[in-house]
Design an enzyme around this catalytic site. Sequence first.
Site, mmCIF file in Angstrom:
data_model
loop_
_atom_site.group_PDB
_atom_site.id
_atom_site.type_symbol
_atom_site.label_atom_id
_atom_site.label_comp_id
_atom_site.label_asym_id
_atom_site.label_seq_id
_atom_site.Cartn_x
_atom_site.Cartn_y
_atom_site.Cartn_z
ATOM 1 N N GLU A 153 15.942 -17.683 -10.724
ATOM 2 C CA GLU A 153 15.598 -16.255 -10.925
ATOM 3 C C GLU A 153 14.688 -16.096 -12.272
ATOM 4 O O GLU A 153 13.947 -15.505 -12.503
ATOM 5 C CB GLU A 153 16.781 -15.407 -10.872
ATOM 6 C CG GLU A 153 16.792 -13.917 -11.099
ATOM 7 C CD GLU A 153 15.535 -13.300 -10.173
ATOM 8 O OE1 GLU A 153 15.047 -13.581 -9.108
ATOM 9 O OE2 GLU A 153 15.149 -12.113 -10.785
ATOM 10 N N TRP A 178 -2.824 -2.783 -1.703
ATOM 11 C CA TRP A 178 -2.440 -3.932 -1.914
ATOM 12 C C TRP A 178 -3.353 -4.778 -0.842
ATOM 13 O O TRP A 178 -3.202 -4.665 0.232
ATOM 14 C CB TRP A 178 -0.965 -4.440 -1.908
ATOM 15 C CG TRP A 178 -0.811 -5.818 -2.337
ATOM 16 C CD1 TRP A 178 -0.396 -6.218 -3.473
ATOM 17 C CD2 TRP A 178 -0.534 -6.628 -1.342
ATOM 18 N NE1 TRP A 178 -0.383 -7.578 -3.171
ATOM 19 C CE2 TRP A 178 -0.142 -7.933 -2.143
ATOM 20 C CE3 TRP A 178 -0.464 -7.157 0.081
ATOM 21 C CZ2 TRP A 178 0.125 -9.152 -1.485
ATOM 22 C CZ3 TRP A 178 -0.240 -8.266 0.588
ATOM 23 C CH2 TRP A 178 0.002 -9.286 -0.250
ATOM 24 N N ASN A 189 -1.434 1.603 5.858
ATOM 25 C CA ASN A 189 -0.503 0.752 5.275
ATOM 26 C C ASN A 189 -0.216 -0.348 6.402
ATOM 27 O O ASN A 189 0.469 0.241 7.209
ATOM 28 C CB ASN A 189 0.559 1.412 4.508
ATOM 29 C CG ASN A 189 1.624 0.415 4.239
ATOM 30 O OD1 ASN A 189 1.424 -0.647 3.927
ATOM 31 N ND2 ASN A 189 2.802 0.905 4.011
ATOM 32 N N GLY A 190 -0.537 -1.512 6.189
ATOM 33 C CA GLY A 190 -0.056 -2.503 7.484
ATOM 34 C C GLY A 190 -1.278 -3.398 7.889
ATOM 35 O O GLY A 190 -2.161 -3.452 7.008
ATOM 36 N N CYS A 227 0.777 -1.324 0.003
ATOM 37 C CA CYS A 227 0.028 0.006 -0.113
ATOM 38 C C CYS A 227 0.930 1.325 -0.230
ATOM 39 O O CYS A 227 2.041 1.202 0.470
ATOM 40 C CB CYS A 227 -0.789 0.131 1.241
ATOM 41 S SG CYS A 227 -2.030 -1.411 1.357
ATOM 42 N N HIS A 242 15.663 -36.509 -12.193
ATOM 43 C CA HIS A 242 14.932 -37.215 -10.629
ATOM 44 C C HIS A 242 13.480 -36.688 -10.636
ATOM 45 O O HIS A 242 12.959 -36.591 -9.626
ATOM 46 C CB HIS A 242 15.900 -36.654 -9.362
ATOM 47 C CG HIS A 242 17.181 -37.219 -9.361
ATOM 48 N ND1 HIS A 242 17.399 -38.337 -9.254
ATOM 49 C CD2 HIS A 242 18.345 -36.391 -9.757
ATOM 50 C CE1 HIS A 242 18.899 -38.724 -9.415
ATOM 51 N NE2 HIS A 242 19.379 -37.343 -9.558
ATOM 52 N N LYS A 297 5.391 -4.263 -4.764
ATOM 53 C CA LYS A 297 7.037 -3.882 -4.852
ATOM 54 C C LYS A 297 7.687 -4.423 -3.590
ATOM 55 O O LYS A 297 8.682 -4.723 -3.250
ATOM 56 C CB LYS A 297 7.528 -2.702 -5.466
ATOM 57 C CG LYS A 297 8.982 -2.420 -5.524
ATOM 58 C CD LYS A 297 9.374 -3.181 -6.602
ATOM 59 C CE LYS A 297 10.814 -3.129 -6.861
ATOM 60 N NZ LYS A 297 11.317 -4.044 -7.568
ATOM 61 N N LYS A 355 11.008 -14.629 -12.665
ATOM 62 C CA LYS A 355 10.657 -13.443 -13.798
ATOM 63 C C LYS A 355 9.670 -13.946 -14.721
ATOM 64 O O LYS A 355 8.470 -13.083 -14.879
ATOM 65 C CB LYS A 355 11.889 -12.995 -14.324
ATOM 66 C CG LYS A 355 13.011 -12.348 -13.865
ATOM 67 C CD LYS A 355 12.854 -11.100 -13.174
ATOM 68 C CE LYS A 355 12.263 -10.837 -12.208
ATOM 69 N NZ LYS A 355 12.970 -10.888 -10.918
ATOM 70 N N ARG A 400 3.728 0.124 -5.002
ATOM 71 C CA ARG A 400 3.686 -0.803 -3.616
ATOM 72 C C ARG A 400 2.126 -1.442 -3.552
ATOM 73 O O ARG A 400 1.934 -2.097 -2.692
ATOM 74 C CB ARG A 400 3.427 0.699 -2.537
ATOM 75 C CG ARG A 400 4.763 1.232 -2.411
ATOM 76 C CD ARG A 400 4.770 2.373 -1.727
ATOM 77 N NE ARG A 400 4.551 1.645 -0.141
ATOM 78 C CZ ARG A 400 5.538 1.344 0.571
ATOM 79 N NH1 ARG A 400 6.887 1.287 0.263
ATOM 80 N NH2 ARG A 400 5.417 0.987 1.809
ATOM 81 N N GLU A 447 6.238 -14.202 -12.685
ATOM 82 C CA GLU A 447 5.602 -13.231 -12.168
ATOM 83 C C GLU A 447 5.046 -12.014 -13.060
ATOM 84 O O GLU A 447 4.183 -11.260 -12.694
ATOM 85 C CB GLU A 447 6.450 -12.372 -11.133
ATOM 86 C CG GLU A 447 7.655 -11.856 -11.546
ATOM 87 C CD GLU A 447 8.575 -11.368 -10.411
ATOM 88 O OE1 GLU A 447 8.139 -10.944 -9.315
ATOM 89 O OE2 GLU A 447 9.823 -11.235 -10.775
HETATM 90 C C1 F6R Z 1 10.724 -10.463 -7.483
HETATM 91 C C2 F6R Z 1 10.868 -9.497 -6.790
HETATM 92 C C3 F6R Z 1 10.388 -10.172 -5.281
HETATM 93 C C4 F6R Z 1 11.423 -9.377 -4.172
HETATM 94 C C5 F6R Z 1 10.923 -9.925 -2.883
HETATM 95 C C6 F6R Z 1 11.932 -9.131 -1.718
HETATM 96 O O1 F6R Z 1 11.013 -10.049 -8.897
HETATM 97 O O2 F6R Z 1 10.583 -8.511 -6.685
HETATM 98 O O3 F6R Z 1 10.601 -11.473 -4.911
HETATM 99 O O4 F6R Z 1 12.637 -9.890 -4.429
HETATM 100 O O5 F6R Z 1 9.769 -9.308 -2.546
HETATM 101 O O6 F6R Z 1 11.995 -8.055 -1.842
HETATM 102 P P1 F6R Z 1 13.168 -7.001 -1.152
HETATM 103 O O7 F6R Z 1 14.337 -7.276 -1.928
HETATM 104 O O8 F6R Z 1 12.815 -5.467 -1.433
HETATM 105 O O9 F6R Z 1 13.224 -7.460 0.312
#
Ligand code: F6R
Length: 615
Positions: free
Chosen positions: A488, A75, A101-102, A2, A511, A610, A492, A27, A495
């Site tokens: 990774e 969010w 927010n929270g 949020c 396996h 984010k 990507k 956010r 998501e």
């Molecule tokens: C993936 C992504 C998330 C963050 C995760 C940790 O692209 O952005 O998986 O990596 O939420 O976030 P931080 O690094 O801000 O602690």
Amino acid sequence: MCGIVGYLGHREAYPIVIEGLKRLEYRGYDSAGIALFDGENLKVSKTKGKVADLEALSEKEITKSGNIGIGHTRWATHGVPNDVNSHPHVSNSGELVIIHNGIIENYESLKQELISRGYVFHSDTDTEVLVNLIEDVKKQENIKLGKAVQIALNQVIGAYAIAVFDKTKPEEIVIARLGSPLAVGIGENEFFIASDASPFLEYTKNAIYLEDEEMAIIRFHKPIKVRKIKDDSLVAPYIQELQLNLEQIEKGGYEHFMLKEIHEQPKAITDTYRGRLLRNEAIIKMAGIEDNMKKFLNANRIIIVACGTSWHAGLVAEYIFEDLARIPVEVEYASEFRYRNPVITENDILIAISQSGETADTLAAIKLAKSKGAFVFGVCNVVGSSIARETHAGAYTHAGPEIGVASTKAFTTQITVLTLIALRLSRAKGTISSSDFRTHLLELEMIPKKVEKALESDSHIKMIADIYKDAPNCLYLGRGYNFPVALEGALKLKEISYIHAEGYPAAEMKHGPIALIDENMPIIVIATKKGHYEKVVSNIQEIKSRKGKIIGIVTEGDVDVRKLADHIIEVPDTLESLSPLLTTIPLQLLSYHIAVLLGKNVDQPRNLAKSVTVE
Ligand code: F6R
């Protein structure tokens, strides 16, 4: 999660709040709302959807004038995203309005108590409970808003960043923080409130960041007053000058933030090692390490905690630290670590990795490790973030703001910082020869140019993306240093394109996952020359015999994989330990192009946010 924005001053609040919300949409973006006091009435407008939907609605619903306003981009935690659950929430009397927010964990018991006193609730949110709790305290005790907020928050269990005002006293906003970030921009007779400083960068460079358990009362023509929520003691606010500029948070001609951030990696990596990697003197200088060298040299082991992409960077670091510095490393999901009674001693070092520096689980893991006496080191991107402040020492990645929800430059700059640390420690421990050390410095310095070269495959990758964009599943394989890159790459793709993808160590394929392979399954295999090349080539043979479609990420000039693969994407040659910095690039571009071709919202994928400030 949020984003919250507020304004109090001599300007019209509406455009400031709306534009601010757009900058904070990373956010959370499932619903948005705004409350303005126009001198006579409180106007609240809110809707499911994005800030653009709110703007369209406000055109019809809201008188856009007023010098006091608050806004929210959500969010969802409590209650599905819909118009009613959107913030702001208004108290039963219609006087108080809040954004939050929270999560208020004990909201149910507080709600029942309020219901028994005649309060009525319209939404499923914990926030509506909070605003009515504040109202109830205010009325019962006949006290001012600030005091009522303080008493109410002392009854609350959970996390919050809030802004609340009273329409009968529309010259003040009360804000408070516990576990969710909150910044106040200080202008000339005006104040800006926001989850981060981006909404007010063009108005002021002076900002205060509230600490946990602090609240502030912001009034027209008065200096800001900051207090401790628990004991009411006054805190002298520390006003800092922001280094961020507007250009850094704009798209700069790119179609999406994600693409901009992918292309920023050569610069971001250079910024990360600038002033730290001194090749001519053959040294690495990092204050956070130098000041605590003894601790690092005497450490029994390093525990790395992180989430998501940052966790993948931690996995790469495990290889580097063990390989170069010969220090045992464990890498843990912060969310698991914090709840599993881990064995931590004073001789352990915990490294917490986080782009945002606000991830709730990572913060909690840090607090746990500190309580057991471990030394905690942070690797963060956001300067002044909660994790940066909560750790004993740390190193910033200096990647610049990352706004696309899918992490790109955060990942490569985290690996860069962790590589610098591993190299510095291996030199101090004598586990690396001076010639190897110099080779590493030289190669690391050449990485930005090589990333630029890797980015040149963009149109070739787009063509491959077009062929495979409709695949329902995808497998990513890598070995050694490139196993975390496979994870990774899969993350990507998942998501931003919503295609199911899995990353696996290449040899582990037989396996289980091998059963998935048929002529419809695209398999991205990282098969660079250094490392376990021959072994990976054998794994590719196994895929080929089962008719899987192979996309090989290979070193320039590769011959063997070229013969077997359906497509190859070349990256420049480098040391094995640095190869993740290059092999990641085509995987980022592949996901990006697939998502764009599928018409997905690349910068704001569904259900994500984010900054994950809830556990
Ligand atoms: C993936 C992504 C998330 C963050 C995760 C940790 O692209 O952005 O998986 O990596 O939420 O976030 P931080 O690094 O801000 O602690």
